[in-house]
Design an enzyme around this catalytic site. Structure first.
Site, PDB file in Angstrom:
ATOM      1  N   GLU A 198       0.823  -1.218   0.000  1.00  0.00           N
ATOM      2  CA  GLU A 198       0.000   0.000   0.000  1.00  0.00           C
ATOM      3  C   GLU A 198       0.851   1.259   0.000  1.00  0.00           C
ATOM      4  OE1 GLU A 198      -2.496  -0.615   3.450  1.00  0.00           O
ATOM      5  OE2 GLU A 198      -3.890  -1.821   2.292  1.00  0.00           O
ATOM      6  N   GLU A 391      -5.433  -8.537  -1.003  1.00  0.00           N
ATOM      7  CA  GLU A 391      -5.976  -8.489   0.357  1.00  0.00           C
ATOM      8  C   GLU A 391      -7.470  -8.276   0.243  1.00  0.00           C
ATOM      9  OE1 GLU A 391      -4.425  -5.761   3.330  1.00  0.00           O
ATOM     10  OE2 GLU A 391      -2.421  -5.914   2.496  1.00  0.00           O
TER      11      GLU A 391
HETATM   12  C1  BG6 Z   1      -4.275  -3.370   5.161  1.00  0.00           C
HETATM   13  C2  BG6 Z   1      -2.873  -3.637   5.623  1.00  0.00           C
HETATM   14  O1  BG6 Z   1      -4.473  -2.059   4.845  1.00  0.00           O
HETATM   15  O2  BG6 Z   1      -5.289  -3.621   6.075  1.00  0.00           O
HETATM   16  C3  BG6 Z   1      -2.740  -4.770   6.612  1.00  0.00           C
HETATM   17  O3  BG6 Z   1      -2.045  -3.899   4.524  1.00  0.00           O
HETATM   18  C4  BG6 Z   1      -3.869  -4.716   7.618  1.00  0.00           C
HETATM   19  O4  BG6 Z   1      -1.469  -4.729   7.209  1.00  0.00           O
HETATM   20  C5  BG6 Z   1      -5.171  -4.808   6.846  1.00  0.00           C
HETATM   21  O5  BG6 Z   1      -3.800  -5.692   8.603  1.00  0.00           O
HETATM   22  C6  BG6 Z   1      -6.404  -4.914   7.692  1.00  0.00           C
HETATM   23  O6  BG6 Z   1      -6.401  -3.929   8.662  1.00  0.00           O
HETATM   24  P1  BG6 Z   1      -6.627  -4.296  10.174  1.00  0.00           P
HETATM   25  O7  BG6 Z   1      -6.402  -3.047  10.900  1.00  0.00           O
HETATM   26  O8  BG6 Z   1      -8.019  -4.778  10.262  1.00  0.00           O
HETATM   27  O9  BG6 Z   1      -5.625  -5.334  10.516  1.00  0.00           O
END
Ligand code: BG6
Length: 493
Positions: A198, A391
């Site tokens: 990101e 993701e």
């Molecule tokens: C993404 C990141 O933006 O969101 C991750 O790359 C992160 O590192 C993921 O874990 C989800 O966010 P969170 O705060 O729910 O873990």
């Protein structure tokens, strides 16, 4: 067009959120090692520094040390990433579980401080190099393709404490040396690389926190943010050129946070224009990484926040010569953009107005599968390069039943709808999407809040927000569901 036979299915994690073992086998201190835990209600997270009198001074997460302080770990603070889920010692068991679900891809990151403990060491740490060899070997055993993120929010603390962070161009050279080591060391084991997780996340931070600052400080923050970003885009281009010149087998995947799908809050032309500008801001980094130059609208963005980026001819050449091969992105939610309404509400750091058509998770993130189809089309229309969703997932509380089972239907429902939307983008709209890795296939420590109770996994990990628990792994209902999805190449949802 149906899903390719070699479509990649899997999951994604980051070193800081899974590995633990923060100070052994020669590993140095990363910025994540001084980050304390927060929580959903009051997410006042900070990084810990020590002043000349031995007092703890809180600093900004991933920021530079407050004046007169150095990074420090205190006994009475809760540092969730120190142990995380101890993947460092349990990777064999975890990879075997991924294989049982049928993964064909596993995305994870390499911790810079395992390889160069301070970021500027002369020689790499052999034990750190070996650890990742071991992980690659284990993945190969099951024919799981690694997708390696080189930097995922865990720079060595010295990068900020000694060099002042990514606003210093010297850091580009340190990163380049780190990557040269990785490229050479793992040339027979890895094909897909993501230079920065990101890379655009600093722009979300600027939007979310910049407005809290007085005008002069905000301008300074904006200037630093864009220099930081520019230097990381240069670093991306440099290592991409290195890959193309020396390692033609490598595929370099430019990655941004968020699918580009920012809606106008109403049909007021002012909202529509604002949404277009918001989408341009989201595409800024991929425009540079994929096309090799800053787009025309960049000047408007710089002017709006008072940034003066001196981009030399040499920098322009660097960007042109190192364009990435693939578009990859994280996708959790979409944003609603208004030209008039107050947009103080944030989800995954992105600022938004609430959208009345969508449901929100317990952490207030919009759930929007249609937005994923939109985002895939939006990106493919723009670039016509292969894409991967690297993701996607739902962070929720899970309940362990007396018999140990975990019925996470809400997670299955979320993922089912998103996979369906992705398939529609591929099969109906013709988007060339090559893979899908869910976020946190095993429960890990949250990136934004540092909580353990915000769980994304198909695999449950026995650990709570205070770090208590056996760390034992168990299969949730979603584990068996995802296994079927992969087995049927997405036909059985
Ligand atoms: C993404 C990141 O933006 O969101 C991750 O790359 C992160 O590192 C993921 O874990 C989800 O966010 P969170 O705060 O729910 O873990």
């Amino acid at each position: 067009m149906a899903l390719r036979k070699d479509f990649y299915w899997g999951g994604a994690t980051s070193a800081k959120q899974i590995e633990g073992a923060w100070n052994i086998d020669g590993k140095g201190m990363a910025c994540s090692d001084i980050e304390v835990a927060g929580n959903r209600e009051n997410n006042r997270r900070y990084a810990t520094y020590i002043d000349a009198n031995g007092n703890m001074v809180p600093g900004m997460i991933m920021g530079n040390p407050p004046a007169g302080t150095t990074p420090h770990v205190f006994d009475n603070e809760n540092y969730p990433y120190h142990e995380a889920i101890d993947f460092y010692h349990r990777y064999k068991e975890d990879i075997a579980l991924f294989a049982e679900m049928g993964f064909t891809m596993y995305r994870f990151s390499i911790n810079w401080t395992r390889i160069y403990p301070h970021g500027d060491d002369e020689k790499p740490n052999e034990k750190g190099l070996q650890f990742y060899h071991d992980v690659f070997k284990e993945l190969r055993k099951y024919n799981i393709e690694p997708l390696v993120t080189i930097s995922h929010y865990d720079d060595p603390v010295d990068i900020t404490a000694k060099y002042g962070g990514w606003t210093n161009r010297e850091v580009i050279d340190l990163y380049y040396k780190f990557v040269e080591t990785l490229f050479e060391e793992y040339k027979d084991e890895v094909k897909y690389w993501i230079p920065f997780n990101e890379v655009n996340a600093v722009l979300f931070m600027l939007e979310a926190y910049g407005n809290m600052l007085p005008p002069e400080q905000k301008k300074q923050f904006a200037q630093e943010t864009y220099i930081n970003l520019h230097n990381r885009l240069l670093a991306t281009a440099k290592i991409t050129k290195l890959a193309h010149d020396k390692y033609p087998q490598y595929v370099i995947c430019g990655m941004i946070g968020g699918g580009v799908c920012n809606y106008p809050h109403s049909n007021d032309p002012k909202d529509v224009l604002k949404a277009l500008q918001s989408n341009q801001l989201s595409f800024l980094c991929t425009d540079v990484m994929i096309r090799g130059y800053y787009p025309a609208y960049a000047q408007r963005i710089f002017d709006e926040v008072g940034v003066d980026l001196q981009i030399s001819e040499e920098d322009k050449k660097t960007l042109r010569e190192g364009t990435v091969d693939m578009y990859t992105f994280s996708y959790y939610c979409t944003c609603d953009v208004s030209a008039t309404l107050n947009t103080s509400f944030t989800q995954n750091f992105a600022v938004s107005v609430k959208n009345e058509h969508l449901q929100y998770s317990a952490w207030g993130w919009a759930m929007d599968p249609d937005g994923l189809r939109f985002a895939l089309n939006n990106a493919y229309d723009r670039y016509q390069v292969p894409i991967m969703v690297v993701e996607n997932g739902l962070g929720e509380y899970d309940k362990v039943e007396e018999d140990g089972s975990i019925h996470d239907d809400y997670r299955i429902e979320y993922l089912r709808a998103h996979i369906k939307a992705m398939k529609d983008a591929i099969e109906i709209d013709g988007v060339d999407c090559r893979g899908y890795t869910t976020w946190g296939p095993i429960d890990i420590v949250s990136g934004s809040t540092g909580e353990m109770s915000k769980r994304y996994g198909f695999i449950y990990v026995d650990r709570d927000d205070e770090g208590n628990g056996t760390l034992e792994r168990s299969r949730k209902d979603s584990f068996f569901w995802y296994k079927k999805v992969i087995e049927s190449n997405g036909e059985e949802l």
